[in-house]
Design a protein around this motif. Structure first.
Motif, PDB file in Angstrom:
ATOM      1  N   MET A   1       0.782  -1.159   0.007  1.00 49.80           N
ATOM      2  CA  MET A   1      -0.012  -0.090  -0.083  1.00 49.80           C
ATOM      3  C   MET A   1       0.939   1.151   0.069  1.00 49.80           C
ATOM      4  O   MET A   1       1.841   1.531   0.955  1.00 49.80           O
ATOM      5  N   ILE A   2       0.660   2.028  -0.960  1.00 55.33           N
ATOM      6  CA  ILE A   2       1.395   3.272  -1.125  1.00 55.33           C
ATOM      7  C   ILE A   2       0.795   4.456  -0.312  1.00 55.33           C
ATOM      8  O   ILE A   2      -0.342   4.866  -0.277  1.00 55.33           O
ATOM      9  N   LYS A   3       1.393   4.908   0.619  1.00 58.87           N
ATOM     10  CA  LYS A   3       1.226   6.279   1.273  1.00 58.87           C
ATOM     11  C   LYS A   3       1.095   7.283   0.695  1.00 58.87           C
ATOM     12  O   LYS A   3       1.762   7.723  -0.312  1.00 58.87           O
ATOM     13  N   LYS A   4       0.264   8.313   1.316  1.00 56.53           N
ATOM     14  CA  LYS A   4      -0.127   9.614   0.243  1.00 56.53           C
ATOM     15  C   LYS A   4       1.405  10.316   0.273  1.00 56.53           C
ATOM     16  O   LYS A   4       1.596  11.021  -0.836  1.00 56.53           O
ATOM     17  N   ASP A   5       2.251  10.385   1.471  1.00 51.61           N
ATOM     18  CA  ASP A   5       3.427  11.178   1.248  1.00 51.61           C
ATOM     19  C   ASP A   5       4.362  10.592   0.157  1.00 51.61           C
ATOM     20  O   ASP A   5       5.200  11.349  -0.644  1.00 51.61           O
ATOM     21  N   ASP A   6       4.412   9.227   0.320  1.00 48.98           N
ATOM     22  CA  ASP A   6       5.208   8.438  -0.892  1.00 48.98           C
ATOM     23  C   ASP A   6       4.525   8.905  -2.278  1.00 48.98           C
ATOM     24  O   ASP A   6       5.391   8.875  -3.326  1.00 48.98           O
ATOM     25  N   ALA A   7       3.374   8.585  -2.347  1.00 44.92           N
ATOM     26  CA  ALA A   7       2.787   9.019  -3.754  1.00 44.92           C
ATOM     27  C   ALA A   7       3.088  10.529  -4.189  1.00 44.92           C
ATOM     28  O   ALA A   7       3.224  10.734  -5.436  1.00 44.92           O
ATOM     29  N   HIS A   8       3.008  11.279  -3.333  1.00 48.03           N
ATOM     30  CA  HIS A   8       3.339  12.640  -3.600  1.00 48.03           C
ATOM     31  C   HIS A   8       4.831  12.880  -4.008  1.00 48.03           C
ATOM     32  O   HIS A   8       4.954  13.700  -5.010  1.00 48.03           O
ATOM     33  N   VAL A   9       5.624  12.345  -3.441  1.00 46.35           N
ATOM     34  CA  VAL A   9       6.977  12.310  -3.930  1.00 46.35           C
ATOM     35  C   VAL A   9       7.081  11.712  -5.348  1.00 46.35           C
ATOM     36  O   VAL A   9       7.866  12.430  -6.299  1.00 46.35           O
ATOM     37  N   ARG A  10       6.438  10.828  -5.582  1.00 45.64           N
ATOM     38  CA  ARG A  10       6.769   9.963  -6.794  1.00 45.64           C
ATOM     39  C   ARG A  10       6.128  10.897  -7.975  1.00 45.64           C
ATOM     40  O   ARG A  10       6.643  10.996  -9.064  1.00 45.64           O
ATOM     41  N   ALA A  11       4.830  11.577  -7.716  1.00 39.54           N
ATOM     42  CA  ALA A  11       4.178  12.272  -8.590  1.00 39.54           C
ATOM     43  C   ALA A  11       5.069  13.535  -8.846  1.00 39.54           C
ATOM     44  O   ALA A  11       5.098  13.850 -10.071  1.00 39.54           O
ATOM     45  N   ARG A  45      -5.022  38.567 -19.292  1.00 43.04           N
ATOM     46  CA  ARG A  45      -4.257  37.814 -20.385  1.00 43.04           C
ATOM     47  C   ARG A  45      -4.408  36.312 -20.040  1.00 43.04           C
ATOM     48  O   ARG A  45      -4.499  35.960 -19.072  1.00 43.04           O
ATOM     49  N   PRO A  46      -4.573  35.682 -21.156  1.00 43.77           N
ATOM     50  CA  PRO A  46      -4.606  34.123 -20.993  1.00 43.77           C
ATOM     51  C   PRO A  46      -3.422  33.679 -20.529  1.00 43.77           C
ATOM     52  O   PRO A  46      -2.396  34.175 -20.267  1.00 43.77           O
ATOM     53  N   PRO A  47      -3.505  32.308 -19.643  1.00 34.92           N
ATOM     54  CA  PRO A  47      -2.247  31.768 -19.171  1.00 34.92           C
ATOM     55  C   PRO A  47      -1.173  31.405 -20.157  1.00 34.92           C
ATOM     56  O   PRO A  47      -1.400  31.163 -21.356  1.00 34.92           O
ATOM     57  N   GLU A  48       0.043  31.493 -19.591  1.00 35.87           N
ATOM     58  CA  GLU A  48       1.067  31.013 -20.633  1.00 35.87           C
ATOM     59  C   GLU A  48       1.204  29.545 -20.969  1.00 35.87           C
ATOM     60  O   GLU A  48       1.557  29.116 -22.181  1.00 35.87           O
ATOM     61  N   THR A  49       0.735  28.870 -19.929  1.00 32.48           N
ATOM     62  CA  THR A  49       0.642  27.319 -20.469  1.00 32.48           C
ATOM     63  C   THR A  49      -0.834  27.081 -20.464  1.00 32.48           C
ATOM     64  O   THR A  49      -1.608  27.275 -19.479  1.00 32.48           O
ATOM     65  N   VAL A  50      -1.026  26.276 -21.516  1.00 33.95           N
ATOM     66  CA  VAL A  50      -2.485  25.689 -21.521  1.00 33.95           C
ATOM     67  C   VAL A  50      -2.288  24.135 -21.915  1.00 33.95           C
ATOM     68  O   VAL A  50      -1.552  23.685 -22.378  1.00 33.95           O
ATOM     69  N   GLY A  51      -3.209  23.470 -21.230  1.00 31.89           N
ATOM     70  CA  GLY A  51      -3.196  22.159 -21.320  1.00 31.89           C
ATOM     71  C   GLY A  51      -2.823  21.206 -20.074  1.00 31.89           C
ATOM     72  O   GLY A  51      -2.309  22.113 -19.007  1.00 31.89           O
ATOM     73  N   GLY A  52      -2.702  20.132 -20.057  1.00 31.25           N
ATOM     74  CA  GLY A  52      -1.624  19.418 -19.062  1.00 31.25           C
ATOM     75  C   GLY A  52      -2.416  18.169 -18.790  1.00 31.25           C
ATOM     76  O   GLY A  52      -3.393  17.633 -19.775  1.00 31.25           O
ATOM     77  N   SER A  53      -2.385  17.606 -17.704  1.00 31.09           N
ATOM     78  CA  SER A  53      -2.901  16.286 -17.253  1.00 31.09           C
ATOM     79  C   SER A  53      -2.726  15.798 -15.866  1.00 31.09           C
ATOM     80  O   SER A  53      -2.221  16.884 -15.245  1.00 31.09           O
ATOM     81  N   TYR A  54      -3.545  14.911 -15.414  1.00 34.64           N
ATOM     82  CA  TYR A  54      -3.552  14.450 -14.226  1.00 34.64           C
ATOM     83  C   TYR A  54      -2.667  13.558 -14.156  1.00 34.64           C
ATOM     84  O   TYR A  54      -2.566  12.725 -15.058  1.00 34.64           O
ATOM     85  N   LEU A  55      -1.984  13.092 -12.946  1.00 36.17           N
ATOM     86  CA  LEU A  55      -1.341  11.587 -12.607  1.00 36.17           C
ATOM     87  C   LEU A  55      -2.060  10.956 -11.689  1.00 36.17           C
ATOM     88  O   LEU A  55      -2.322  11.648 -10.827  1.00 36.17           O
ATOM     89  N   VAL A  56      -2.157   9.778 -11.961  1.00 34.82           N
ATOM     90  CA  VAL A  56      -2.879   9.086 -10.820  1.00 34.82           C
ATOM     91  C   VAL A  56      -1.846   7.800 -10.415  1.00 34.82           C
ATOM     92  O   VAL A  56      -1.208   7.386 -11.338  1.00 34.82           O
ATOM     93  N   VAL A  57      -1.523   8.056  -9.038  1.00 31.93           N
ATOM     94  CA  VAL A  57      -0.814   7.051  -8.371  1.00 31.93           C
ATOM     95  C   VAL A  57      -1.634   5.881  -7.660  1.00 31.93           C
ATOM     96  O   VAL A  57      -2.442   6.094  -6.899  1.00 31.93           O
ATOM     97  N   ASP A  58      -1.438   4.630  -8.123  1.00 30.32           N
ATOM     98  CA  ASP A  58      -2.420   3.611  -7.469  1.00 30.32           C
ATOM     99  C   ASP A  58      -1.966   3.365  -6.165  1.00 30.32           C
ATOM    100  O   ASP A  58      -0.597   3.286  -5.901  1.00 30.32           O
ATOM    101  N   LYS A  59      -3.036   3.221  -5.161  1.00 25.68           N
ATOM    102  CA  LYS A  59      -2.664   2.965  -3.851  1.00 25.68           C
ATOM    103  C   LYS A  59      -2.151   1.665  -3.645  1.00 25.68           C
ATOM    104  O   LYS A  59      -1.176   1.581  -2.494  1.00 25.68           O
ATOM    105  N   GLU A  60      -2.830   0.701  -4.318  1.00 24.28           N
ATOM    106  CA  GLU A  60      -2.173  -0.760  -4.032  1.00 24.28           C
ATOM    107  C   GLU A  60      -0.762  -1.008  -4.581  1.00 24.28           C
ATOM    108  O   GLU A  60       0.088  -1.638  -3.919  1.00 24.28           O
TER     109      GLU A  60
END
Length: 96
Positions: A1-11, A45-60
């Protein structure tokens, strides 16, 4: 099981970002991360960066996957479906 802090570092490592510039939302089977944009100096003014994505880290497993920047509830729902072996369905019914 991945803990929140470890997932945060990985992300932060995968996203090439400072951990303090990443948003996080925990859900039952994972953690949803996104880059938070820096404060915008000129809101007319519009933002300099447009777009992006989410990253999901699986808990298990700690595995990561990239998802489009859509409604977070939709992404979490679709991730649960993928974990159950179902196909991703991008039709979303807002149950708000």
């Amino acid at each position: 099981m991945i803990k929140k802090d470890d997932a945060h570092v990985r992300a932060a490592q995968e996203m090439g970002a400072d951990p303090f510039t990443i948003g996080i939302e925990e859900f039952d089977v994972g953690y949803l991360f996104w880059k938070m944009p820096p404060p915008h100096e000129d809101p007319s003014r519009p933002p300099e960066t447009v777009g992006g994505s989410y990253l999901v880290v699986d808990k298990e497993t700690g595995e990561t996957s990239t998802w489009p920047l859509l409604d977070p509830a939709l992404i979490m729902d679709q991730y649960r479906r993928v974990k159950r072996g179902e196909e991703v369905n991008w039709e979303y019914e807002n149950r708000g």
